[in-house]
Design a protein around this motif. Structure first.
Motif, PDB file in Angstrom:
ATOM      1  N   ASP A  13       4.766   4.952  -2.029  1.00 41.41           N
ATOM      2  CA  ASP A  13       6.131   4.497  -1.762  1.00 41.41           C
ATOM      3  C   ASP A  13       6.751   5.287  -0.610  1.00 41.41           C
ATOM      4  O   ASP A  13       7.449   4.722   0.242  1.00 41.41           O
ATOM      5  CB  ASP A  13       6.996   4.626  -3.016  1.00 41.41           C
ATOM      6  CG  ASP A  13       6.573   3.654  -4.109  1.00 41.41           C
ATOM      7  OD1 ASP A  13       5.878   2.663  -3.792  1.00 41.41           O
ATOM      8  OD2 ASP A  13       6.920   3.901  -5.294  1.00 41.41           O
ATOM      9  N   LYS A  43       1.428   6.794  -6.784  1.00 45.27           N
ATOM     10  CA  LYS A  43       2.363   5.691  -6.542  1.00 45.27           C
ATOM     11  C   LYS A  43       3.566   6.198  -5.749  1.00 45.27           C
ATOM     12  O   LYS A  43       4.031   5.534  -4.818  1.00 45.27           O
ATOM     13  CB  LYS A  43       2.804   5.101  -7.885  1.00 45.27           C
ATOM     14  CG  LYS A  43       3.860   4.050  -7.790  1.00 45.27           C
ATOM     15  CD  LYS A  43       3.251   2.689  -7.584  1.00 45.27           C
ATOM     16  CE  LYS A  43       4.300   1.624  -7.731  1.00 45.27           C
ATOM     17  NZ  LYS A  43       4.715   1.046  -6.490  1.00 45.27           N
ATOM     18  N   GLU A  44       4.061   7.377  -6.101  1.00 40.50           N
ATOM     19  CA  GLU A  44       5.187   7.977  -5.384  1.00 40.50           C
ATOM     20  C   GLU A  44       4.828   8.228  -3.918  1.00 40.50           C
ATOM     21  O   GLU A  44       5.627   7.969  -3.017  1.00 40.50           O
ATOM     22  CB  GLU A  44       5.576   9.292  -6.070  1.00 40.50           C
ATOM     23  CG  GLU A  44       6.711  10.025  -5.424  1.00 40.50           C
ATOM     24  CD  GLU A  44       6.960  11.364  -6.097  1.00 40.50           C
ATOM     25  OE1 GLU A  44       7.602  12.212  -5.450  1.00 40.50           O
ATOM     26  OE2 GLU A  44       6.508  11.576  -7.237  1.00 40.50           O
ATOM     27  N   GLU A  89       5.268   3.994   2.644  1.00 43.11           N
ATOM     28  CA  GLU A  89       5.846   2.694   3.004  1.00 43.11           C
ATOM     29  C   GLU A  89       7.265   2.856   3.546  1.00 43.11           C
ATOM     30  O   GLU A  89       7.651   2.190   4.513  1.00 43.11           O
ATOM     31  CB  GLU A  89       5.842   1.754   1.802  1.00 43.11           C
ATOM     32  CG  GLU A  89       4.477   1.221   1.449  1.00 43.11           C
ATOM     33  CD  GLU A  89       3.843   0.438   2.575  1.00 43.11           C
ATOM     34  OE1 GLU A  89       4.543  -0.349   3.247  1.00 43.11           O
ATOM     35  OE2 GLU A  89       2.631   0.620   2.803  1.00 43.11           O
TER      36      GLU A  89
END
Length: 164
Positions: A151, A147-148, A154
């Motif tokens: 992110d 997830k990190e 993005e």
């Protein structure tokens, strides 16, 4: 984009008098293979059907009735010509392009020189494997770190596009 229509025609030739496993004289001599296995490595323009004394030859012709590919190429070149004509500082574009080509050539030469030293390529492979292992452990192994990473990607996309 228009769909291209292709047509294949099969032309039947008269049966040839050659047997199904005829060994042509142009076949290279493979001493380690039997004659029947060596005949499989020849490039033949005939498709022979075994099981009878007669063989059937096929000649396949492919044709295309679509000329949309040439029109698309013309559109690309006309678009490039328009962009080139719209440029104000053409010599700088040529200089930057030449500098980029020179940089690619120079970096290729440096990589070849480094590759010529006996120990360095293996050492660099070891470094690459170590970094790959670290990256997998750091970002891909656990859900929270994946997830990190997503992110971070993005945020980098937003920074490149300019919306941040």
């Amino acid at each position: 984009m228009a769909a291209s229509s292709s047509m294949a025609q099969a032309v039947f030739a008269p049966p040839s008098p050659t047997p199904a496993f005829h060994r042509p004289s142009s076949l290279p001599n493979f001493p380690f293979l039997p004659r029947s296995a060596a005949s499989l490595f020849t490039a033949s323009s005939k498709l022979q059907v075994s099981g009878s004394r007669r063989s059937l030859s096929y000649c396949i012709k492919a044709s295309s009735d679509d000329t949309s590919e040439t029109s698309e190429v013309g559109e690309v070149f006309s678009g490039l010509k328009e962009k080139w004509d719209a440029l104000d500082n053409k010599p700088m574009v040529v200089i930057y392009g030449g500098g980029a080509a020179l940089g690619v050539w120079l970096s290729s030469t440096v990589v070849e020189a480094i590759n010529g030293v006996p120990v360095v390529p293996k050492f660099l492979e070891l470094i690459g494997l170590g970094y790959t292992g670290w990256f997998i452990y750091r970002y891909l192994l656990f859900k929270s770190t994946r997830k990190e990473l997503a992110d971070d990607i993005e945020a980098l996309k937003k920074k490149i596009i300019g919306s941040e």
